[in-house]
Design an enzyme around this catalytic site. Sequence first.
Site, PDB file in Angstrom:
ATOM      1  N   ASP A   1       6.620   6.981  -8.178  1.00 34.69           N
ATOM      2  CA  ASP A   1       7.395   6.450  -7.050  1.00 34.69           C
ATOM      3  C   ASP A   1       8.885   6.463  -7.363  1.00 34.69           C
ATOM      4  O   ASP A   1       9.712   6.776  -6.498  1.00 34.69           O
ATOM      5  CB  ASP A   1       6.940   5.033  -6.705  1.00 34.69           C
ATOM      6  CG  ASP A   1       5.671   5.026  -5.860  1.00 34.69           C
ATOM      7  OD1 ASP A   1       4.665   4.451  -6.299  1.00 34.69           O
ATOM      8  OD2 ASP A   1       5.684   5.623  -4.762  1.00 34.69           O
TER       9      ASP A   1
ATOM     10  N   GLU B   1       9.759   0.322  -9.122  1.00 32.02           N
ATOM     11  CA  GLU B   1       9.464   1.765  -8.993  1.00 32.02           C
ATOM     12  C   GLU B   1      10.289   2.462  -7.904  1.00 32.02           C
ATOM     13  O   GLU B   1       9.848   3.412  -7.278  1.00 32.02           O
ATOM     14  CB  GLU B   1       7.979   1.981  -8.728  1.00 32.02           C
ATOM     15  CG  GLU B   1       7.370   1.091  -7.684  1.00 32.02           C
ATOM     16  CD  GLU B   1       5.849   1.192  -7.676  1.00 32.02           C
ATOM     17  OE1 GLU B   1       5.293   2.169  -8.204  1.00 32.02           O
ATOM     18  OE2 GLU B   1       5.199   0.297  -7.109  1.00 32.02           O
TER      19      GLU B   1
ATOM     20  N   ASP C   1      -9.617 -15.485  -7.476  1.00 32.49           N
ATOM     21  CA  ASP C   1     -10.902 -16.188  -7.339  1.00 32.49           C
ATOM     22  C   ASP C   1     -12.058 -15.301  -7.791  1.00 32.49           C
ATOM     23  O   ASP C   1     -13.085 -15.814  -8.268  1.00 32.49           O
ATOM     24  CB  ASP C   1     -11.122 -16.641  -5.889  1.00 32.49           C
ATOM     25  CG  ASP C   1     -10.357 -17.916  -5.551  1.00 32.49           C
ATOM     26  OD1 ASP C   1     -10.348 -18.305  -4.367  1.00 32.49           O
ATOM     27  OD2 ASP C   1      -9.765 -18.527  -6.468  1.00 32.49           O
TER      28      ASP C   1
ATOM     29  N   ARG D   1      -4.803  -4.112  -9.836  1.00 37.64           N
ATOM     30  CA  ARG D   1      -3.630  -3.757  -9.057  1.00 37.64           C
ATOM     31  C   ARG D   1      -3.949  -3.994  -7.586  1.00 37.64           C
ATOM     32  O   ARG D   1      -4.830  -3.364  -7.022  1.00 37.64           O
ATOM     33  CB  ARG D   1      -3.184  -2.328  -9.266  1.00 37.64           C
ATOM     34  CG  ARG D   1      -1.939  -2.029  -8.407  1.00 37.64           C
ATOM     35  CD  ARG D   1      -1.107  -0.887  -8.879  1.00 37.64           C
ATOM     36  NE  ARG D   1      -1.650   0.426  -8.551  1.00 37.64           N
ATOM     37  CZ  ARG D   1      -0.925   1.535  -8.647  1.00 37.64           C
ATOM     38  NH1 ARG D   1       0.348   1.460  -9.053  1.00 37.64           N
ATOM     39  NH2 ARG D   1      -1.467   2.722  -8.377  1.00 37.64           N
TER      40      ARG D   1
ATOM     41  N   HIS E   1      -3.753   2.738  -4.860  1.00 33.78           N
ATOM     42  CA  HIS E   1      -3.981   4.164  -4.556  1.00 33.78           C
ATOM     43  C   HIS E   1      -5.440   4.582  -4.764  1.00 33.78           C
ATOM     44  O   HIS E   1      -5.822   5.689  -4.403  1.00 33.78           O
ATOM     45  CB  HIS E   1      -3.061   5.036  -5.405  1.00 33.78           C
ATOM     46  CG  HIS E   1      -1.616   4.931  -5.013  1.00 33.78           C
ATOM     47  ND1 HIS E   1      -1.151   5.238  -3.749  1.00 33.78           N
ATOM     48  CD2 HIS E   1      -0.528   4.524  -5.697  1.00 33.78           C
ATOM     49  CE1 HIS E   1       0.155   5.056  -3.684  1.00 33.78           C
ATOM     50  NE2 HIS E   1       0.565   4.614  -4.847  1.00 33.78           N
TER      51      HIS E   1
HETATM   52  O1  LIG Z   1       4.655   5.104  -9.370  1.00 26.23           O
HETATM   53  C1  LIG Z   1       3.771   5.317 -10.220  1.00 26.23           C
HETATM   54  O2  LIG Z   1       3.739   6.292 -10.998  1.00 26.23           O
HETATM   55  C2  LIG Z   1       2.668   4.330 -10.307  1.00 26.23           C
HETATM   56  O3  LIG Z   1       2.791   3.223  -9.808  1.00 26.23           O
HETATM   57  C3  LIG Z   1       1.381   4.803 -10.922  1.00 26.23           C
HETATM   58  C4  LIG Z   1       0.657   5.612  -9.873  1.00 26.23           C
HETATM   59  O4  LIG Z   1       0.532   4.837  -8.699  1.00 26.23           O
HETATM   60  C5  LIG Z   1      -0.745   5.978 -10.347  1.00 26.23           C
HETATM   61  O5  LIG Z   1      -1.614   5.964  -9.240  1.00 26.23           O
HETATM   62  C6  LIG Z   1      -0.799   7.374 -10.903  1.00 26.23           C
HETATM   63  O6  LIG Z   1      -0.267   8.292  -9.977  1.00 26.23           O
END
Ligand SMILES: O=C(O)C(=O)C[C@H](O)[C@@H](O)CO
Length: 258
Positions: A178, A152, A87, A73, A48
């Site tokens: 999520d 998630e 790598d 991530r 994100h």
């Molecule tokens: O679903 C979530 O919460 C995450 O995986 C963390 C978020 O992606 C992070 O960007 C904060 O919003």
Amino acid sequence: MPAPINPFKKALADGEIQFGCWLGIPTGFTTELMGHAGFDWLVIDGEHGPQDYRATLNALQVLAGTPAHPVVRVPVGDTVIIKQMLDLGAQTLLVPMVESAAQAEQLVRDVTYPPHGVRGVGFALSRAAGFSTIADYGKTADAQICLLVQVENRAGLAALDEILAVEGVHGVFIGPSDLAADMGHMSNPEHPDVQAAIMDAITRIRAAGKAPGILSTRDPMTNAALEAGAQFVAVGADVLLLGTAARGLAAKWQATRG
Ligand SMILES: O=C(O)C(=O)C[C@H](O)[C@@H](O)CO
């Protein structure tokens, strides 16, 4: 000379709690600042956040000089992206949207060199192997890789026990945002149903001998997650820290104009 020891992986294996923070700002300057802030681990967020390949390289380079352990991530659990990030020198990967044991098993193969995995062998040119100064990298790298998968959504929770049974998965991160959305509670991870699902998952992850992870910016949820057994706990994000402080300061003085 073997691959560097992964202190974060060891800390989790020893049952320690590790406090972290999300990094969405793709600059080495702010990353280095956060690296010295006192966090045990920092997420270079390529899902994100605009942390692309070069930003991730820069982040790994600057964090090498700080006490914080970099967790990369990836945007998706892709074999090629994982190869590239390893790598670059990432030793801990966080992979979003894992929903099945089959997916987890493929990710284990992706972070493992042949003959047990499919990680491409190119370390002669890689930062990970010290540009060929770590002679035994190929034989010792696998043991220092820490694979963290994100569960998630409801599908992932339904498959959690099977995911936990996959050897080579070292931790499971529950994504509150999520998961809340998938449960019908968009932007409300503190809904009682979401909280119950999160805390149950954390308990099950710990009981399975894996490290549970979470991101929480609100103390009640953070403390509940710790109580449930969470080990790698992110408690903020650089974007939120800067934005909240900047907006608050501006509002404070704008208010004086009447
Ligand atoms: O679903 C979530 O919460 C995450 O995986 C963390 C978020 O992606 C992070 O960007 C904060 O919003």
